[in-house]
Design a protein around this motif. Structure first.
Motif, PDB file in Angstrom:
ATOM      1  N   ARG A 192       0.836  -1.216   0.000  1.00  0.00           N
ATOM      2  CA  ARG A 192       0.000   0.000   0.000  1.00  0.00           C
ATOM      3  C   ARG A 192       0.864   1.257   0.000  1.00  0.00           C
ATOM      4  NH1 ARG A 192      -5.743  -1.170   3.008  1.00  0.00           N
ATOM      5  NH2 ARG A 192      -5.848  -3.391   2.509  1.00  0.00           N
ATOM      6  N   ILE A 193       1.959   1.218   0.729  1.00  0.00           N
ATOM      7  CA  ILE A 193       2.881   2.354   0.704  1.00  0.00           C
ATOM      8  C   ILE A 193       3.414   2.559  -0.710  1.00  0.00           C
ATOM      9  CG2 ILE A 193       5.136   3.167   1.511  1.00  0.00           C
ATOM     10  CD1 ILE A 193       4.498   1.612   4.163  1.00  0.00           C
ATOM     11  N   SER A 194       3.761   1.480  -1.394  1.00  0.00           N
ATOM     12  CA  SER A 194       4.283   1.566  -2.761  1.00  0.00           C
ATOM     13  C   SER A 194       3.253   2.151  -3.705  1.00  0.00           C
ATOM     14  CB  SER A 194       4.715   0.169  -3.238  1.00  0.00           C
ATOM     15  OG  SER A 194       5.769  -0.337  -2.443  1.00  0.00           O
ATOM     16  N   SER A 195       1.987   1.783  -3.547  1.00  0.00           N
ATOM     17  CA  SER A 195       0.931   2.363  -4.372  1.00  0.00           C
ATOM     18  C   SER A 195       0.813   3.861  -4.144  1.00  0.00           C
ATOM     19  CB  SER A 195      -0.413   1.684  -4.062  1.00  0.00           C
ATOM     20  OG  SER A 195      -0.399   0.337  -4.438  1.00  0.00           O
ATOM     21  N   LEU A 196       0.931   4.272  -2.897  1.00  0.00           N
ATOM     22  CA  LEU A 196       0.833   5.697  -2.582  1.00  0.00           C
ATOM     23  C   LEU A 196       2.025   6.458  -3.152  1.00  0.00           C
ATOM     24  CD1 LEU A 196      -0.821   7.868  -1.207  1.00  0.00           C
ATOM     25  CD2 LEU A 196       0.333   7.335   0.949  1.00  0.00           C
ATOM     26  N   VAL A 197       3.206   5.864  -3.107  1.00  0.00           N
ATOM     27  CA  VAL A 197       4.392   6.495  -3.694  1.00  0.00           C
ATOM     28  C   VAL A 197       4.177   6.732  -5.186  1.00  0.00           C
ATOM     29  CG1 VAL A 197       6.810   6.093  -4.326  1.00  0.00           C
ATOM     30  CG2 VAL A 197       6.038   5.656  -1.981  1.00  0.00           C
ATOM     31  N   ALA A 198       3.659   5.731  -5.891  1.00  0.00           N
ATOM     32  CA  ALA A 198       3.399   5.871  -7.325  1.00  0.00           C
ATOM     33  C   ALA A 198       2.377   6.968  -7.589  1.00  0.00           C
ATOM     34  CB  ALA A 198       2.929   4.548  -7.898  1.00  0.00           C
ATOM     35  N   SER A 199       1.363   7.069  -6.735  1.00  0.00           N
ATOM     36  CA  SER A 199       0.348   8.106  -6.917  1.00  0.00           C
ATOM     37  C   SER A 199       0.910   9.494  -6.649  1.00  0.00           C
ATOM     38  CB  SER A 199      -0.845   7.834  -5.989  1.00  0.00           C
ATOM     39  OG  SER A 199      -1.531   6.661  -6.379  1.00  0.00           O
ATOM     40  N   PHE A 200       1.766   9.622  -5.652  1.00  0.00           N
ATOM     41  CA  PHE A 200       2.423  10.906  -5.418  1.00  0.00           C
ATOM     42  C   PHE A 200       3.244  11.315  -6.648  1.00  0.00           C
ATOM     43  CE2 PHE A 200       2.605  10.596  -0.465  1.00  0.00           C
ATOM     44  CZ  PHE A 200       1.277  10.968  -0.404  1.00  0.00           C
ATOM     45  N   ASP A 201       3.911  10.341  -7.261  1.00  0.00           N
ATOM     46  CA  ASP A 201       4.659  10.626  -8.494  1.00  0.00           C
ATOM     47  C   ASP A 201       3.728  11.160  -9.572  1.00  0.00           C
ATOM     48  OD1 ASP A 201       6.980   9.756  -7.326  1.00  0.00           O
ATOM     49  OD2 ASP A 201       6.970   7.781  -8.295  1.00  0.00           O
ATOM     50  N   ALA A 202       2.580  10.510  -9.726  1.00  0.00           N
ATOM     51  CA  ALA A 202       1.625  10.905 -10.768  1.00  0.00           C
ATOM     52  C   ALA A 202       1.070  12.301 -10.509  1.00  0.00           C
ATOM     53  CB  ALA A 202       0.495   9.884 -10.844  1.00  0.00           C
ATOM     54  N   MET A 203       1.017  12.697  -9.261  1.00  0.00           N
ATOM     55  CA  MET A 203       0.521  14.034  -8.912  1.00  0.00           C
ATOM     56  C   MET A 203       1.605  15.098  -9.083  1.00  0.00           C
ATOM     57  SD  MET A 203      -1.662  13.059  -5.465  1.00  0.00           S
ATOM     58  CE  MET A 203      -2.287  14.710  -5.197  1.00  0.00           C
ATOM     59  N   GLY A 204       2.814  14.683  -9.381  1.00  0.00           N
ATOM     60  CA  GLY A 204       3.906  15.640  -9.571  1.00  0.00           C
ATOM     61  C   GLY A 204       4.617  16.043  -8.306  1.00  0.00           C
ATOM     62  N   LEU A 205       4.365  15.336  -7.193  1.00  0.00           N
ATOM     63  CA  LEU A 205       5.067  15.641  -5.947  1.00  0.00           C
ATOM     64  C   LEU A 205       6.471  15.048  -6.010  1.00  0.00           C
ATOM     65  CD1 LEU A 205       2.201  14.874  -3.391  1.00  0.00           C
ATOM     66  CD2 LEU A 205       2.916  17.093  -4.278  1.00  0.00           C
ATOM     67  N   LYS A 206       7.432  15.786  -5.503  1.00  0.00           N
ATOM     68  CA  LYS A 206       8.823  15.347  -5.644  1.00  0.00           C
ATOM     69  C   LYS A 206       9.627  15.662  -4.388  1.00  0.00           C
ATOM     70  CE  LYS A 206      10.157  19.650  -8.004  1.00  0.00           C
ATOM     71  NZ  LYS A 206       8.915  20.339  -7.663  1.00  0.00           N
ATOM     72  N   ARG A 207      10.859  15.186  -4.401  1.00  0.00           N
ATOM     73  CA  ARG A 207      11.755  15.393  -3.276  1.00  0.00           C
ATOM     74  C   ARG A 207      11.847  16.877  -2.905  1.00  0.00           C
ATOM     75  NH1 ARG A 207      18.092  13.471  -2.590  1.00  0.00           N
ATOM     76  NH2 ARG A 207      18.535  14.800  -0.787  1.00  0.00           N
ATOM     77  N   GLY A 208      11.761  17.154  -1.622  1.00  0.00           N
ATOM     78  CA  GLY A 208      11.876  18.523  -1.127  1.00  0.00           C
ATOM     79  C   GLY A 208      10.560  19.259  -1.042  1.00  0.00           C
ATOM     80  N   ASP A 209       9.492  18.710  -1.649  1.00  0.00           N
ATOM     81  CA  ASP A 209       8.173  19.320  -1.506  1.00  0.00           C
ATOM     82  C   ASP A 209       7.641  19.040  -0.100  1.00  0.00           C
ATOM     83  OD1 ASP A 209       8.144  20.231  -4.107  1.00  0.00           O
ATOM     84  OD2 ASP A 209       6.955  18.558  -4.885  1.00  0.00           O
ATOM     85  N   HIS A 210       6.866  19.987   0.422  1.00  0.00           N
ATOM     86  CA  HIS A 210       6.201  19.766   1.703  1.00  0.00           C
ATOM     87  C   HIS A 210       4.791  19.247   1.459  1.00  0.00           C
ATOM     88  CE1 HIS A 210       8.894  21.776   4.725  1.00  0.00           C
ATOM     89  NE2 HIS A 210       9.412  22.237   3.598  1.00  0.00           N
ATOM     90  N   LEU A 211       4.423  18.197   2.186  1.00  0.00           N
ATOM     91  CA  LEU A 211       3.066  17.682   2.175  1.00  0.00           C
ATOM     92  C   LEU A 211       2.523  17.791   3.590  1.00  0.00           C
ATOM     93  CD1 LEU A 211       1.553  14.611   0.460  1.00  0.00           C
ATOM     94  CD2 LEU A 211       1.364  14.780   2.946  1.00  0.00           C
ATOM     95  N   VAL A 212       1.454  18.564   3.754  1.00  0.00           N
ATOM     96  CA  VAL A 212       0.849  18.785   5.071  1.00  0.00           C
ATOM     97  C   VAL A 212      -0.218  17.714   5.313  1.00  0.00           C
ATOM     98  CG1 VAL A 212      -0.665  20.328   6.382  1.00  0.00           C
ATOM     99  CG2 VAL A 212       1.335  21.248   5.190  1.00  0.00           C
ATOM    100  N   THR A 213      -0.257  17.182   6.525  1.00  0.00           N
ATOM    101  CA  THR A 213      -1.347  16.299   6.922  1.00  0.00           C
ATOM    102  C   THR A 213      -2.076  16.901   8.119  1.00  0.00           C
ATOM    103  OG1 THR A 213       0.111  14.995   8.358  1.00  0.00           O
ATOM    104  CG2 THR A 213      -0.205  14.203   6.099  1.00  0.00           C
ATOM    105  N   VAL A 214      -3.388  16.728   8.130  1.00  0.00           N
ATOM    106  CA  VAL A 214      -4.214  17.154   9.259  1.00  0.00           C
ATOM    107  C   VAL A 214      -5.084  15.947   9.592  1.00  0.00           C
ATOM    108  CG1 VAL A 214      -5.645  19.018  10.173  1.00  0.00           C
ATOM    109  CG2 VAL A 214      -4.236  19.435   8.165  1.00  0.00           C
ATOM    110  N   LEU A 215      -4.486  14.992  10.291  1.00  0.00           N
ATOM    111  CA  LEU A 215      -5.074  13.667  10.450  1.00  0.00           C
ATOM    112  C   LEU A 215      -4.969  13.168  11.888  1.00  0.00           C
ATOM    113  CD1 LEU A 215      -3.435  11.949   7.329  1.00  0.00           C
ATOM    114  CD2 LEU A 215      -5.779  12.813   7.477  1.00  0.00           C
TER     115      LEU A 215
END
Length: 512
Positions: free
Chosen positions: A36-59
């Motif tokens: 599941r982590i690997s699937s999420l990594v692939a989806s982040f790639d598809a969204m254009g998120l890359k190294r050094g970007d900040h991703l905020v969570t409110v969870l």
């Protein structure tokens, strides 16, 4: 030092069929979670998120939050978790301060997110019910993807925690993979965690204690049992049903559990190790926990977001109030109050400001874009914590509070913690917080705010203090009985609310 992605892969290789995470009815092995982590990594790639970007969570502490955490470690995205109860202005400030590219949230804080006025270019990911302009989290893990491989080394940024910001805007605390993993390994060693132990995952994953529990669990191939929102009765049931081995909580959560009606009948014999941090534990609560659990290990851990472990005492009941000595990755010293340099050391027994070495493996390197904060806190290789304390004659550290909490009354310095610990031992006191209120004669009047377990008067509490070893100038001059002591979401006393009058009186027998 391994990066965290490689560290997780090592855990998968050691025990692919071992139970990794539990969240209600969901149970995933390490291999299943990795998929599941690997699937999420692939989806982040598809969204254009890359190294050094900040991703905020409110969870809250859901399995998805832990999955996002690990996916960020593989990609080099800087995870930036916020309190899920955060107000819209706080969300807006932190998202823009971090220049985040995406935000992941759930229904509970969705209104705050909607009111935050976020830039339209920020990708919005909703765990529950995705609406227009939102991406459904489930869609990001729906497709099988190749096994994720780490893309960064141990020197890359792992996450950025925001400090509570009780007196100013929150400060970002960026931390590298190596510092995070060093903190987790030290946590395993200093708490004597064994392979396969089961951890109650209730400390929030936006807080350093929650992050350390998650990482330490993976290092020992343990099971991280999610508890999205703490309630004492629910925690007792989870501990019993999941046979939890170790607890690592703030004192407030322990307090609420031992005072719950179901505590006496709960089957808690699986718990063998207790740890606490985040605030001092009163002598009364320490004694109650020791009697109830009879733990093999009872650890007092003193640290911060900036430097995860400052000191450790592996036998908290040996010397109540002691935070022990420096952790295996750290050096600690106490300087005189108001000292400008780390060389102005306080004498044994003299209260001063606690410092931690920035050369320590678990230390941060400075705040996110806050040079003025760096100038105040970072000097000559040492971090000025803003915490007060002293070394006793044996060399053990006692943490007495915050520099800002120190009460100067009649020209004397009075720390609230000593008074709180004494009053906590009175059988009629449920919880207590001590502050200094403005006073024309004394400057600050030592005032005890008390939540009562049973009837007691101010006169009785004053007599109790007078008959103790507490110095006369430290005795509270006023007692105020309140319905509850105000606390932060992670259980820290909010003394500023007492000073500003933000509390509800318990109307019986109020002090004048």
């Amino acid at each position: 030092m391994l990066d965290l992605g490689t560290s997780f892969i090592a855990s998968v290789e050691r025990a692919p069929d071992g139970e990794a995470i539990v969240d209600g009815d969901l149970r995933l092995t390490y291999a299943e979670w990795y998929a599941r982590i690997s699937s999420l990594v692939a989806s982040f790639d598809a969204m254009g998120l890359k190294r050094g970007d900040h991703l905020v969570t409110v969870l809250r502490n859901r399995w998805q939050a832990a999955t996002v955490h690990w996916a960020c470690q593989f990609t080099g995205i800087i995870l930036t978790p916020l309190n899920w109860r955060a107000k819209s202005e706080d969300v807006s400030y932190c998202v823009h301060d971090a220049e985040a590219r995406a935000i992941v949230y759930e229904d509970a804080p969705a209104k705050a997110i909607a009111a935050a006025g976020l830039d339209g270019a920020i990708r919005r990911i909703n765990l529950d019910h995705a609406g227009p302009d939102e991406v459904a989290f489930d869609s990001l893990i729906a497709e099988t993807a190749p096994e994720a491989m780490p893309r960064v080394d141990a020197d890359a940024w792992s996450l950025m925690l925001y400090t509570s910001g009780t007196t100013s805007k929150p400060k970002g605390v960026p931390r590298r993979h190596r510092a995070e993993r060093a903190g987790a390994i030290a946590h395993v060693a200093q708490n004597l965690y064994a392979t396969g132990e089961r951890t109650l995952g209730v400390m929030p994953l936006y807080h350093t204690m929650g992050v350390r529990s998650l990482l330490a669990s993976s290092i020992i191939n343990g099971t991280f049992v999610c508890m999205p929102k703490f309630d004492a009765g629910g925690a007792l049931k989870v501990i019993e049903q999941e046979r939890i081995d170790n607890l690592y909580l703030v004192p407030t959560l322990y307090h609420d559990m031992v005072h719950h009606p179901d505590f006496a009948s709960a089957q808690l014999d699986s718990v063998r190790k207790l740890g606490f941090a985040g605030a001092p534990m009163t002598d009364g609560l320490l004694k109650r926990l020791q009697e109830a659990f009879r733990p093999e290990l009872f650890v007092n851990h003193y640290g911060s977001s900036e430097i995860y472990t400052m000191t450790i005492d592996q036998d908290a009941t040996r010397k109540p109030g002691s935070a022990g000595r420096s952790g295996i990755n750290q050096r600690v010293r106490v300087v005189k109050l108001g000292a400008d340099t780390p060389g102005d050391l306080a004498a044994r027994g003299e209260e001063g400001e606690i410092l931690g070495a920035l050369a320590g493996d678990e230390a941060f390197e400075g705040y996110w874009r806050r040079p003025e904060a760096d100038a105040r806190a970072l000097r000559d290789g040492w971090y000025f914590t803003g915490d007060t304390g002293y070394f006793d004659e044996d060399g053990d550290l006692f943490v007495t509070g915050r520099v800002d909490d120190m009460i100067i009354t009649g020209g004397e310095n009075v720390s609230p913690v000593e008074i709180e610990s004494l009053l906590s031992l009175h059988p009629a006191v449920d919880e207590v917080a001590v502050v200094g209120l403005p006073d024309e004669r004394w400057g600050r009047l030592v005032t005890a705010f008390v939540s009562r377990a049973k009837p007691v008067t101010a006169e009785e509490l004053d007599a109790y203090c007078a008959s103790s070893a507490l110095a006369n100038f430290k005795r509270p001059r006023r007692f105020v009985f309140v319905k509850e002591i105000p606390k932060s979401p992670v259980g820290k006393l909010l003394r500023r609310k007492l000073v500003s009058g933000e509390y509800q009186l318990d109307q019986k027998d109020q002090a004048a």
